[in-house]
Scaffold this active site. Sequence first.
Site, PDB file in Angstrom:
ATOM      1  N   HIS A 277       1.281  -1.106  -0.039  1.00  0.00           N
ATOM      2  CA  HIS A 277      -0.332   0.127   0.040  1.00  0.00           C
ATOM      3  C   HIS A 277       0.697   1.100   0.743  1.00  0.00           C
ATOM      4  O   HIS A 277       0.457   2.389  -0.241  1.00  0.00           O
ATOM      5  CB  HIS A 277      -0.838   0.193   1.252  1.00  0.00           C
TER       6      HIS A 277
ATOM      7  N   ASP B  20       3.974   9.553  -0.943  1.00  0.00           N
ATOM      8  CA  ASP B  20       3.118   8.039  -0.685  1.00  0.00           C
ATOM      9  C   ASP B  20       2.416   7.281  -1.779  1.00  0.00           C
ATOM     10  O   ASP B  20       2.809   7.391  -3.515  1.00  0.00           O
ATOM     11  CB  ASP B  20       1.768   9.439  -0.648  1.00  0.00           C
TER      12      ASP B  20
END
Length: 458
Positions: free
Chosen positions: A156, A364
């Site tokens: 993730h 991110d």
Amino acid sequence: MGRLVVVSNRVGPLKDTGRAGGLAVALVDALTQTGGIWFGWSGDISEEGTFGQLKTQKTRKIQMIQLDLTQADYDDFYAGYANRTLWPILHYRLDLAVFDRRYEQGYRHVNDRFATRLRPQLKDDDVIWVHDYHFLTFAANLRAMDVNNPIAFFLHIPFPAPEVLAALPNAGSIVRAMLAYDLIGFQTERDADNFRRFVVEELGGNDLGEGRLDVDGRQVVARAYPIGIDAEAFSKFPMAPDARKNISRLERLLGGRQQIIGVDRIDYSKGLPERFRAFERLLEDYPENRGRVALMQVAPPSRAELDAYIDIRRELDELIGHINGRFADLDWTPIRFMTRSFTRRVLAGIYRASRVGLVTPLRDGMNLVAKEYIAAQRAEDPGVLVLSRFAGAAEGMKEAVIVNPHSAEEVAAGLQTAITMPLEERRDRWQIMFDRLCREDAIAWSRSIMEDVAKVRR
């Protein structure tokens, strides 16, 4: 396909309490379709003698199985290797990484212990889906126990360039253990390419094209599967009573002013100090915004026991005091900073009341706040998303105002573009992104991974 067995650091909740993230909602949907097990850490610390005892909770289709950690394993596996070593490395922060042999040993130990406890729960036709950086070596442990089930993995957070990951002691061994998975999913094409490059350059593997790798005769698929949200459901959240109440409160508070909204955990990867400096630059370079535009930053704390997080909180408090002291007026405070969390419905209302969504992480994996901000907007008068080029979401949201978060001048200019953007352009950009979010939602994301891991096994 048999049952789905999901493995993640934290488990649940099975019911949407309003605070569950998009990942939890997507996994519950996937588990509900097939039935299965959700397996992971309970969040509790126990004594050595009770470690390994299973805590179970079952609904009609889903069984939650959780384990405690000992204090030593928490210190070495979770606080140590996962968050002091892997997290900074995978976010390109070599300067913050702690390399301690004990941490790596603790990490491998917990992966092995969790695999040992899961093994008796498995059936021959189960499909195992493991999540995130806490369990990079987990499949290798299962394979050593003669588990031949299809096993997929999804990361993730970012996967760095090979030259960055190579600084991690035993990086080759960690990545080789990852090759025990049949399919390895990443948030972006860049992350998937970084992984494939490492396998080729550092492990002598062969890139067969279309995401397929061959290493010592074993074939593995490594591809990008950008995670989505349930955009249609989220778009209805601002109409919930608690969301509408907060929209009204905000509109009264703003009194016709425009609001920029940021929602992030307090984490050095999120670029919050850089964001505040960029907002200060906006007020300097575009003084017409003074008294007319405010920044609201929602920033719940995370991993507060780590030194890096203590330092960033201190820096944020100093920056806010400086900027507010410099620019505030009797009836206007430039930055409002809240360290509490809100339900997703309340956040949806805050997003809708904000003219600009500011999502500027330094690095991110995806950043679902960007997608939630777009989903929450009014079609007739949508806000504008200002998005870091280093967020995974930028690959699929080119219609946002894309900025370099390291440049205060560029972010300030991007904010000014968003604040002054004509209505027709705002509508056009928003519609393209919203339609794409509805097509590429969380269900499509999980389905594509499950379909591909089945193809790989066949």
